[in-house]
Design an enzyme around this catalytic site. Structure first.
Site, PDB file in Angstrom:
ATOM      1  N   GLU A 154      -6.999  43.097  22.539  1.00  0.00           N
ATOM      2  CA  GLU A 154      -7.469  44.411  22.074  1.00  0.00           C
ATOM      3  C   GLU A 154      -7.772  45.323  23.253  1.00  0.00           C
ATOM      4  OE1 GLU A 154      -8.465  41.493  20.882  1.00  0.00           O
ATOM      5  OE2 GLU A 154      -7.564  41.582  18.879  1.00  0.00           O
TER       6      GLU A 154
ATOM      7  N   HIS B 207     -14.342  38.648   9.582  1.00  0.00           N
ATOM      8  CA  HIS B 207     -13.342  39.489   8.922  1.00  0.00           C
ATOM      9  C   HIS B 207     -13.986  40.420   7.905  1.00  0.00           C
ATOM     10  CE1 HIS B 207     -11.146  35.977  10.394  1.00  0.00           C
ATOM     11  NE2 HIS B 207     -10.073  36.727  10.442  1.00  0.00           N
TER      12      HIS B 207
END
Lengths: 355, 431
Positions: free
Chosen positions: A78, A147
């Site tokens: 990322e 998540h």
């Protein structure tokens, strides 16, 4: 007037095209497709977004249509995804990186906070970071603590970033196009619980889809919804409810079931915030409830509560209330105990109305 | 807590934690004979289009051109014209003159901070000469030589250092954190190694557009420990990006020697091996070797050969910055004993050996450069020095956070202007 109706804010033009039913995934895909077609500088990058089309399918078919150098897969990094997007922006591209889940965005924070958000300021506008970071966020899908997070207030705290969260397919497309055309870096959080249908907050009822809803009638072409303009979801005098993303729908269903005529404002963009719409509504209703799924302490609700108190204090007939997730990680098995659902919202509504 | 050391681990030996320690501390006599310094000219020069693997033996070698005889040797000799050599010498000397005067300006209280690059001038000046003018430079904080080699006006640099009303960056950045889009010099960040993925992204964008511009970036050896370095290497190798990574191994990251970035185990160039990209290790105090290595990498990148990692082996002859006192952690003898000499002196002696230069011209040039810096400084001081009121107007503090001023910043700008009237009724802040 800051809370226009759908038609007023996006007048149909030739390029807007015919409206048809889309869920939020299809609306996002359509926005990306439109922008890839209109602007050769728009470039999509992210984990699994290319050939495969993304784990939530938001980029399905786009690589095949627009080519591998404009829609491509990235390494699982990322920091690299955001950092590379900063460099692409410096070259003159308009990158749209996807972070697969908002929970994974943290390795990219230095590139977002110290670089993308500060580039315009530190270079006196010689360099800008015109990127839109898309990322699914929020819980309600049994995603466990990695998540399900709602980290929006980390980003609203950073000057130089904009934070946008749609609640309907129509808004998702119009807002995303505005974000991509914006010359500042934008965090675009997609509430994944409502990708396929609105959520009323009752996890044990059958899931709904977007079919038959006006806010899922999405034009095929180009249209924009301006950043910084809230949407009035329902009109009412009993109280103002400030919400965004999934919680707009939960709040709406709770009010409907309780028969409370609340004015629900879907904020749509947290930064820039539509302070005029908030102020006007709360001054009229005299009561304010703030609902978000993120953890409570230093959540965006704290900012909203402070703003409402500072600006509307003498109009308030009850203390401002916040309904939020608890200050714990998102628990897998106890997801529905964590989620700020109808019971928590209903209790807060009762409390506000009892004052 | 019971441990193996106390006999609690059965017959397993107690583990030992290794904490690196530099060879020399303050007061220690310095002997660099453990460093392997190969003969100039002895390193083979593979073709720019070679398989990356063919460069990997160079990651444990040291590309050198200039010998003790002041002559250029071997296949890496870039065979530059005397004019180019004189230009590089002049610019390196200018960087040094500029550094000395700005260091003094900081000590005189004219600004808050300064960073010299003494001993490292070749790694920026000569590398920049090997690039095209429109190649994008993503610098770290000690690359003033890149800007000077691209002809940036000294007065602009000093305006930035003084954060005065002439500062194009509007007094927002720490001194030396320059930016010049016109000269393809990216804005410098104080957060280390962030420029590496950015340079990679720029290079990827250029390649995706079918452009011919490449990107070159600089980073200290200490900052190669950042995750950004490894993200950038991964992206660069995955997309075969036309980018050059210059790792300036000047041995010290403030007070931490290169061992704290892994330098005890492998060279920094050797990291290229794991990523499968080209790697070169070069004598960073050898102007010709630096030029040759950078040019090799630039030609390779420009012909779609992909990224190159270049370790410039050099020595930080001064403190990290004006806020640093290197005598507190390293031996003062290190600079004198550094086996690769001084880059300015070595290039000067080479030009003299070629019959293209002499000591008198050098002395004359030094005086001329010093006068030039002094004039630029005087002109810049007309725009003010830090803390003496000649800053940009208050409202500029709120500009460029976003393209447009949002309501909250409008409100805060009004507050700042209200406060000004109370805090500084005479109209300007006191230092």
């Amino acid at each position: 007037m800051s809370t226009e109706t759908l038609s007023a804010e996006a007048p149909a033009t030739d390029e807007t095209g015919e409206a048809r039913h889309m869920n939020m995934i299809e609306a996002i895909n359509s926005a990306l497709d439109v922008m890839l077609t209109r602007d050769s500088d728009v470039t999509l990058l992210g984990e699994d977004i290319g050939y495969f089309g993304g784990v939530f399918r938001c980029t399905a078919g786009l690589q095949e249509k627009h080519g591998k150098t404009r829609v491509f897969d990235t390494p699982i990094s990322e920091c690299g995804i955001i950092g590379v997007a900063v460099g692409m922006g410096a070259y003159g591209l308009r990158p749209v990186p996807e972070i697969q889940f908002a929970d994974y965005i943290y390795p990219g924070l230095d590139q977002l906070i110290s670089e993308a958000a500060r580039l315009r300021y530190r270079s006196a506008a010689e360099f800008i970071a015109p990127m839109t970071v898309r990322s699914p966020f929020g819980g309600g899908i049994f995603g466990g603590q990695t998540h399900s997070q709602s980290p929006e207030s980390i980003f609203t705290h950073v000057c130089g970033l904009k934070t946008v969260i749609p609640a309907t397919p129509y808004d998702a497309k119009g807002l995303l196009i505005s974000c991509i055309e914006d010359n500042d870096p934008v965090i675009f959080f997609e509430p994944k619980r409502i990708y396929n249908g609105p959520f009323d907050g009752y996890y044990d009822r059958p899931a709904k889809n977007w079919k038959g809803r006006e806010d899922a009638q999405v034009p095929d072409g180009y249209y924009k919804i301006p950043l910084g303009k809230a949407r009035t979801v329902t009109e009412g005098d009993a109280m103002t409810i400030l919400a965004y993303g999934t919680m707009v729908h939960v709040a709406e269903s709770v009010c409907r079931e309780k028969g409370v005529a609340a004015e629900i404002l879907d904020l749509r963009t947290l930064v820039p915030l539509d302070i005029e719409a908030i102020e006007a509504s709360v001054k009229r209703t005299g009561r304010c409830l703030i609902v978000h799924e993120a953890t409570r302490t230093s959540g965006f609700g704290a900012e909203l509560s402070a703003l409402v108190t500072e600006r509307c204090f003498y109009h308030l007939e009850a203390p401002v209330e916040r309904v939020t997730g608890f200050d714990t990680p998102y628990p897998h098995s106890l997801e529905w105990a964590y989620f700020p659902g109808p019971v928590r919202i209903g209790e807060a509504i009762d409390k506000i109305l009892s004052e | 807590m019971a441990t193996a050391k106390d006999g609690k681990g059965g017959n397993r030996p107690p583990l030992e934690l290794h904490v690196p320690e530099p060879h020399y501390r303050p007061g220690d006599a310095v002997d660099f004979s453990h460093l392997s310094i190969p003969e100039p000219g002895a390193q083979p020069r593979p073709d720019e289009a070679c398989d990356a693997k063919e460069t990997h033996h160079l990651c444990d070698d040291l590309i050198r051109v200039l010998g003790d005889d002041d002559q250029a040797h071997g296949p890496w000799n870039p065979r530059l014209s005397p004019d180019t050599l004189r230009t590089m010498l002049r610019e390196m000397a200018l960087v040094r003159a500029f550094d000395m005067r700005m260091y003094r300006a900081q000590r005189q209280g004219k600004t808050s901070f300064y960073m010299k690059c003494t001993g490292e001038e070749a790694t920026s000046v000569c590398a920049t000469h090997a690039l095209a003018a429109d190649d994008m430079i993503f610098p770290s904080y000690r690359q003033q030589g890149c800007l000077i080699a691209r002809g940036y006006e000294l007065e602009e640099m000093i305006n930035q250092i003084y954060s005065n009303k002439g500062d194009k960056l509007k007094g927002r950045q720490l001194p030396i954190m320059y930016c010049s889009k016109r000269l393809n010099f990216f804005t410098i960040s104080g957060n280390l190694a962030t420029q590496l993925p950015q340079a990679t992204g720029f290079a990827m964008a250029s390649a995706s557009k079918g452009d011919s511009r490449i990107a070159a970036t600089w980073v200290g050896e200490g900052s190669t420990a950042e995750g950004d370095f490894h993200s950038a290497m991964t992206f660069a190798t995955v997309y075969n990006a036309p980018v050059i990574f210059n790792v300036i191994n000047n041995q010290w990251a403030i007070s931490s020697f290169s061992g704290f970035a892994g330098g005890e185990r492998a060279t920094f160039a050797a990291r290229a091996v794991g990523y499968g990209i080209a790697g070169l290790r070069v004598d960073g105090n050898d102007a010709l070797a630096v030029y040759a290595a950078e040019r090799w990498a630039a030609d390779r990148a420009r012909s779609n050969g992909g990224p190159t990692l270049i370790e410039h082996f050099t020595y930080r002859a001064e403190g990290h910055s004006t806020s640093d006192d290197p005598t507190a952690y390293r031996s003062a003898d290190e600079q004198d004993e550094w086996p690769l000499g001084d880059p300015v002196n070595r290039l000067k002696k080479h030009l003299i050996a070629l019959g293209e230069w002499d000591e008198d011209r050098q002395a004359e040039q030094d005086a001329e450069l010093d006068a030039m810096v002094k004039t630029a400084q005087k002109n810049a001081e007309k725009n003010g020095i830090l803390g003496h009121g000649l800053h940009h107007p208050f409202h500029t503090m709120f500009e460029d956070v976003y393209e447009e001023l949002p309501w909250n910043l409008k409100e805060q700008a009004e507050q700042a202007i209200r406060e000004r009237a109370i805090k500084w009724p005479e109209g300007r802040p006191k230092s």
